[in-house]
Design a protein around this motif. Structure first.
Motif, PDB file in Angstrom:
ATOM      1  N   GLU A   1      23.519  50.098  41.828  1.00 24.60           N
ATOM      2  CA  GLU A   1      23.166  49.597  40.493  1.00 24.60           C
ATOM      3  C   GLU A   1      24.349  48.959  39.772  1.00 24.60           C
ATOM      4  OE1 GLU A   1      23.561  54.182  40.066  1.00 24.60           O
ATOM      5  OE2 GLU A   1      22.955  52.699  41.578  1.00 24.60           O
ATOM      6  N   PHE A   2      25.556  49.134  40.322  1.00 25.98           N
ATOM      7  CA  PHE A   2      26.746  48.512  39.735  1.00 25.98           C
ATOM      8  C   PHE A   2      26.954  47.074  40.233  1.00 25.98           C
ATOM      9  CE2 PHE A   2      29.589  52.374  38.454  1.00 25.98           C
ATOM     10  CZ  PHE A   2      28.561  52.859  37.658  1.00 25.98           C
ATOM     11  N   ILE A   3      26.087  46.624  41.162  1.00 22.61           N
ATOM     12  CA  ILE A   3      26.213  45.274  41.731  1.00 22.61           C
ATOM     13  C   ILE A   3      25.073  44.405  41.193  1.00 22.61           C
ATOM     14  CG2 ILE A   3      26.333  43.905  43.846  1.00 22.61           C
ATOM     15  CD1 ILE A   3      27.211  46.487  45.298  1.00 22.61           C
ATOM     16  N   PHE A   4      25.427  43.288  40.569  1.00 22.29           N
ATOM     17  CA  PHE A   4      24.451  42.414  39.917  1.00 22.29           C
ATOM     18  C   PHE A   4      24.419  41.060  40.636  1.00 22.29           C
ATOM     19  CE2 PHE A   4      26.230  45.396  36.929  1.00 22.29           C
ATOM     20  CZ  PHE A   4      25.131  45.900  36.247  1.00 22.29           C
ATOM     21  N   HIS A   5      23.269  40.715  41.211  1.00 24.11           N
ATOM     22  CA  HIS A   5      23.111  39.459  41.946  1.00 24.11           C
ATOM     23  C   HIS A   5      22.470  38.374  41.079  1.00 24.11           C
ATOM     24  CE1 HIS A   5      23.074  42.577  45.235  1.00 24.11           C
ATOM     25  NE2 HIS A   5      24.007  41.749  45.670  1.00 24.11           N
ATOM     26  N   ASN A   6      22.476  37.165  41.605  1.00 21.91           N
ATOM     27  CA  ASN A   6      21.853  36.009  40.939  1.00 21.91           C
ATOM     28  C   ASN A   6      22.438  35.758  39.550  1.00 21.91           C
ATOM     29  OD1 ASN A   6      20.006  35.605  43.130  1.00 21.91           O
ATOM     30  ND2 ASN A   6      18.804  37.319  42.347  1.00 21.91           N
TER      31      ASN A   6
ATOM     32  N   GLN B   1      32.562  38.374  52.219  1.00 24.07           N
ATOM     33  CA  GLN B   1      33.962  38.771  52.088  1.00 24.07           C
ATOM     34  C   GLN B   1      34.171  39.647  50.855  1.00 24.07           C
ATOM     35  OE1 GLN B   1      36.216  35.107  52.125  1.00 24.07           O
ATOM     36  NE2 GLN B   1      36.382  35.093  54.357  1.00 24.07           N
ATOM     37  N   ARG B   2      33.523  39.290  49.763  1.00 25.46           N
ATOM     38  CA  ARG B   2      33.626  40.086  48.536  1.00 25.46           C
ATOM     39  C   ARG B   2      33.006  41.466  48.734  1.00 25.46           C
ATOM     40  NH1 ARG B   2      31.622  34.845  45.134  1.00 25.46           N
ATOM     41  NH2 ARG B   2      33.666  34.018  44.537  1.00 25.46           N
ATOM     42  N   GLU B   3      31.876  41.495  49.401  1.00 27.23           N
ATOM     43  CA  GLU B   3      31.192  42.757  49.660  1.00 27.23           C
ATOM     44  C   GLU B   3      32.064  43.680  50.516  1.00 27.23           C
ATOM     45  OE1 GLU B   3      27.007  44.376  51.691  1.00 27.23           O
ATOM     46  OE2 GLU B   3      27.448  42.234  51.601  1.00 27.23           O
ATOM     47  N   ALA B   4      32.722  43.092  51.513  1.00 28.01           N
ATOM     48  CA  ALA B   4      33.610  43.886  52.376  1.00 28.01           C
ATOM     49  C   ALA B   4      34.804  44.434  51.593  1.00 28.01           C
ATOM     50  CB  ALA B   4      34.098  43.029  53.540  1.00 28.01           C
ATOM     51  N   ALA B   5      35.361  43.618  50.704  1.00 24.61           N
ATOM     52  CA  ALA B   5      36.491  44.064  49.882  1.00 24.61           C
ATOM     53  C   ALA B   5      36.063  45.203  48.958  1.00 24.61           C
ATOM     54  CB  ALA B   5      37.032  42.894  49.065  1.00 24.61           C
ATOM     55  N   TYR B   6      34.876  45.108  48.399  1.00 21.83           N
ATOM     56  CA  TYR B   6      34.349  46.132  47.497  1.00 21.83           C
ATOM     57  C   TYR B   6      34.158  47.455  48.249  1.00 21.83           C
ATOM     58  CZ  TYR B   6      31.450  47.850  43.576  1.00 21.83           C
ATOM     59  OH  TYR B   6      30.932  48.562  42.509  1.00 21.83           O
ATOM     60  N   LYS B   7      33.625  47.346  49.461  1.00 24.11           N
ATOM     61  CA  LYS B   7      33.401  48.538  50.306  1.00 24.11           C
ATOM     62  C   LYS B   7      34.728  49.202  50.664  1.00 24.11           C
ATOM     63  CE  LYS B   7      31.237  49.825  54.712  1.00 24.11           C
ATOM     64  NZ  LYS B   7      32.457  50.196  55.465  1.00 24.11           N
ATOM     65  N   ASP B   8      35.694  48.407  51.095  1.00 28.68           N
ATOM     66  CA  ASP B   8      36.992  48.960  51.492  1.00 28.68           C
ATOM     67  C   ASP B   8      37.733  49.570  50.304  1.00 28.68           C
ATOM     68  OD1 ASP B   8      36.440  48.151  54.041  1.00 28.68           O
ATOM     69  OD2 ASP B   8      37.757  46.401  54.019  1.00 28.68           O
ATOM     70  N   PHE B   9      37.590  48.958  49.130  1.00 30.19           N
ATOM     71  CA  PHE B   9      38.225  49.490  47.918  1.00 30.19           C
ATOM     72  C   PHE B   9      37.689  50.878  47.604  1.00 30.19           C
ATOM     73  CE2 PHE B   9      37.615  50.089  43.303  1.00 30.19           C
ATOM     74  CZ  PHE B   9      38.943  50.204  42.906  1.00 30.19           C
ATOM     75  N   HIS B  10      36.384  51.058  47.692  1.00 35.38           N
ATOM     76  CA  HIS B  10      35.784  52.358  47.386  1.00 35.38           C
ATOM     77  C   HIS B  10      36.142  53.413  48.418  1.00 35.38           C
ATOM     78  CE1 HIS B  10      33.482  50.162  44.368  1.00 35.38           C
ATOM     79  NE2 HIS B  10      33.211  51.331  43.835  1.00 35.38           N
ATOM     80  N   GLU B  11      36.294  52.999  49.655  1.00 35.70           N
ATOM     81  CA  GLU B  11      36.756  53.941  50.679  1.00 35.70           C
ATOM     82  C   GLU B  11      38.185  54.392  50.389  1.00 35.70           C
ATOM     83  OE1 GLU B  11      36.257  52.117  54.475  1.00 35.70           O
ATOM     84  OE2 GLU B  11      34.073  52.385  54.494  1.00 35.70           O
TER      85      GLU B  11
ATOM     86  N   ILE C   1      39.728  54.549  47.392  1.00 36.15           N
ATOM     87  CA  ILE C   1      39.839  55.427  46.221  1.00 36.15           C
ATOM     88  C   ILE C   1      38.892  56.638  46.341  1.00 36.15           C
ATOM     89  CG2 ILE C   1      40.541  53.503  44.745  1.00 36.15           C
ATOM     90  CD1 ILE C   1      37.701  53.640  43.473  1.00 36.15           C
ATOM     91  N   LYS C   2      38.175  56.695  47.484  1.00 29.17           N
ATOM     92  CA  LYS C   2      37.283  57.830  47.773  1.00 29.17           C
ATOM     93  C   LYS C   2      36.200  58.002  46.695  1.00 29.17           C
ATOM     94  CE  LYS C   2      40.569  60.404  50.640  1.00 29.17           C
ATOM     95  NZ  LYS C   2      41.486  59.273  50.805  1.00 29.17           N
ATOM     96  N   GLU C   3      35.580  56.893  46.354  1.00 30.05           N
ATOM     97  CA  GLU C   3      34.471  56.883  45.406  1.00 30.05           C
ATOM     98  C   GLU C   3      33.254  56.261  46.087  1.00 30.05           C
ATOM     99  OE1 GLU C   3      34.033  57.966  42.337  1.00 30.05           O
ATOM    100  OE2 GLU C   3      36.075  58.598  41.816  1.00 30.05           O
ATOM    101  N   PRO C   4      32.055  56.767  45.819  1.00 26.71           N
ATOM    102  CA  PRO C   4      30.846  56.185  46.429  1.00 26.71           C
ATOM    103  C   PRO C   4      30.493  54.845  45.788  1.00 26.71           C
ATOM    104  CG  PRO C   4      30.235  57.879  44.853  1.00 26.71           C
ATOM    105  CD  PRO C   4      31.743  57.912  44.937  1.00 26.71           C
TER     106      PRO C   4
END
Length: 319
Positions: free
Chosen positions: A210-215, A191-201, A203-206
């Motif tokens: 490297e901006f995503i940090f796991h674990n 759900q968080r990943e989907a929100a992040y993707k939709d947010f960038h779409e 604001i029209k930013e790729p």
């Protein structure tokens, strides 16, 4: 070992009379009750509580599945579950899984074997088909959005919360926003990943991987995040961190590395744990103890229900 038949023989009464005395039944004469109690004392008879509970169709035990016992998020959840269990005369059986499927399966097996009355899963690793297989053995309650499933759930709408958090950071002037998360898998992470993707779409930013940090789960993981940031030529100006512990680690390391917060890096945490209050971290407050209480109450209900927990922004000094 002395059993109920032995007690009846010693007291000169029937097995039924002994059972009535053990269960505080009112219709037993004083003489027979005294005889049974004397026989129990002389034989050092120990009552089998499990047998008594099973005769009532309950163990008064609730299983609770958590991945880690030393993480403040799950500690607060268990605190709420335990508080409500005490109020309702139940005890808890805790399963720490470390996100290993075989450990989670032990909890399901205890439910199937009627060793527990219900199961609360605070964070799962098993797939839905496994859960569905064990639903016939007792109530299963999830700490995730399960509105389309045949189980009760108390949940946070992580898509909505993440979207609002990203919009808040964007309003503060940030378009290069990264985020730190505990694990890649799981419904909440998706759900968080989907929100992040939709947010960038929007604001029209790729999206920059490297901006995503796991674990990122503990305080010390914050240092790892900052060390990666230092090595990057193109850095995020804000981080949405799904744990206040990690956010505190990032803030501490930023101070050591002379990275100005929030001027050079804004930090938005999650949960509003005590460490966020002490370190003045802007965070999204999740009432975890209350969430835990609701999970427990759903586990002893006879109907399927779903409750959404609302999250509140606590503005402090890191954004």
């Amino acid at each position: 070992m002395t059993n109920i038949k032995d007690i009846a023989k010693m007291a000169g009464v029937s097995v039924t009379t002994v059972s009535r005395v053990l269960n505080n039944h009112p219709y037993v004469s004083k003489e027979k009750k005294t005889a049974v109690e004397k026989a129990i004392q002389l034989s050092n008879y120990q009552r089998n509580i499990n047998a008594v509970h099973l005769s009532k169709g309950k163990t008064f035990l609730i299983g609770v599945v958590i991945p880690f016992s030393n993480h403040p998020f799950f500690g607060s959840l268990v605190e709420g579950i335990a508080a409500e269990a005490v109020e309702n005369n139940y005890k808890l059986v805790l399963f720490q899984t470390d996100y290993k499927e075989e450990r989670e399966m032990e909890a399901f097996m205890m439910l199937r074997n009627k060793q527990i009355d219900a199961l609360i899963i605070c964070s799962r690793v098993c797939q839905w088909d496994v859960i569905e297989e064990y639903l016939s053995y007792g109530p299963i309650v999830l700490c995730e959005d399960a509105r389309e499933r045949g189980v009760s759930s108390t949940y946070i709408n992580h898509y909505e919360v993440f979207s609002k958090a990203l919009a808040y950071l964007h309003k503060k002037g940030h378009s290069k926003i990264g985020y730190c998360i505990g694990r890649k898998t799981g419904l909440n992470s998706k759900q968080r990943e989907a929100a992040y993707k939709d947010f960038h779409e929007k604001i029209k930013e790729p999206i920059l991987p490297e901006f995503i940090f796991h674990n990122c789960l503990y305080f010390e993981d914050g240092e790892k995040v900052v060390n990666k940031l230092i090595s990057m030529s193109n850095k995020p100006t804000a981080l949405l961190v799904t744990s206040d512990q990690v956010a505190a680690g990032i803030l501490t390391c930023c101070k050591e590395q002379n990275i100005l917060v929030p001027n050079e890096l804004a930090i938005l945490g999650f949960d509003n744990q005590p460490i966020a209050k002490v370190m003045n971290i802007t965070t999204l407050e999740i009432p975890l103890v209350e969430l835990g209480k609701k999970l427990f109450l759903q586990s002893i209900e006879h109907t399927i229900s779903h409750e959404e927990i609302k999250v509140k922004l606590i503005e402090r000094m890191t954004v």
